[in-house]
Design a protein around this motif. Sequence first.
Motif, PDB file in Angstrom:
ATOM      1  N   ASP A  63      20.164   3.324  31.212  1.00 45.23           N
ATOM      2  CA  ASP A  63      20.680   4.168  32.280  1.00 45.23           C
ATOM      3  C   ASP A  63      20.515   3.484  33.628  1.00 45.23           C
ATOM      4  OD1 ASP A  63      21.888   6.424  33.351  1.00 45.23           O
ATOM      5  OD2 ASP A  63      20.053   7.603  33.412  1.00 45.23           O
ATOM      6  N   GLN A  65      20.118   4.970  37.325  1.00 46.27           N
ATOM      7  CA  GLN A  65      19.916   6.265  37.961  1.00 46.27           C
ATOM      8  C   GLN A  65      19.377   6.114  39.373  1.00 46.27           C
ATOM      9  OE1 GLN A  65      15.658   7.405  35.952  1.00 46.27           O
ATOM     10  NE2 GLN A  65      17.457   7.558  34.668  1.00 46.27           N
ATOM     11  N   LEU A  81      16.606  14.015  40.314  1.00 43.97           N
ATOM     12  CA  LEU A  81      17.749  13.158  40.034  1.00 43.97           C
ATOM     13  C   LEU A  81      18.855  13.347  41.063  1.00 43.97           C
ATOM     14  CD1 LEU A  81      18.871  11.169  37.848  1.00 43.97           C
ATOM     15  CD2 LEU A  81      19.992  13.169  36.844  1.00 43.97           C
ATOM     16  N   SER A  84      23.091   9.794  37.657  1.00 50.12           N
ATOM     17  CA  SER A  84      22.727   9.114  36.427  1.00 50.12           C
ATOM     18  C   SER A  84      23.932   9.061  35.502  1.00 50.12           C
ATOM     19  CB  SER A  84      21.587   9.871  35.735  1.00 50.12           C
ATOM     20  OG  SER A  84      21.413   9.455  34.405  1.00 50.12           O
TER      21      SER A  84
END
Length: 145
Positions: A63, A65, A81, A84
């Motif tokens: 990932d 992110q 977050l 992502s």
Amino acid sequence: MAEYTSSSITIEAAPADVMAVIADFARYPDWTGEVKEAEVLATDDKGRAEQVRLVMDAGAIKDDQTLAYTWTGENEVSWTLVKSQMLRSLDGSYILKPAGPGATEVTYQLTVDVKIPMLGMIKRKAEKVIIDRALAGLKKRVESK
């Protein structure tokens, strides 16, 4: 954070020394295992990271992110977050408490929601693995300094 997974560890170092390692994002690839790249995108007026881009490789899960960090005093940092490829949400925190002379209790809380369907039980097990691995890596990094 709603439902989260949490674990704690005692590290033989002062809280400020532990937080210095947590705040040193450029060094994450040296000790975290899953983080392959870390780039601070924005800092606050104290020079602490407010947004960090992390390139992760945890085997089956890869990932790219961006996380937003919030620093509460000298002994707590939380993140959420921003964007992502694999995750719908990610919220976490490190909370540090003195645990006697030259020791710190570090509590890591994490909740992750992936974009692919996953049973709650499996998701919490994955969160626990992430937390335990991160705490072990943090302890090793801090105590080796």
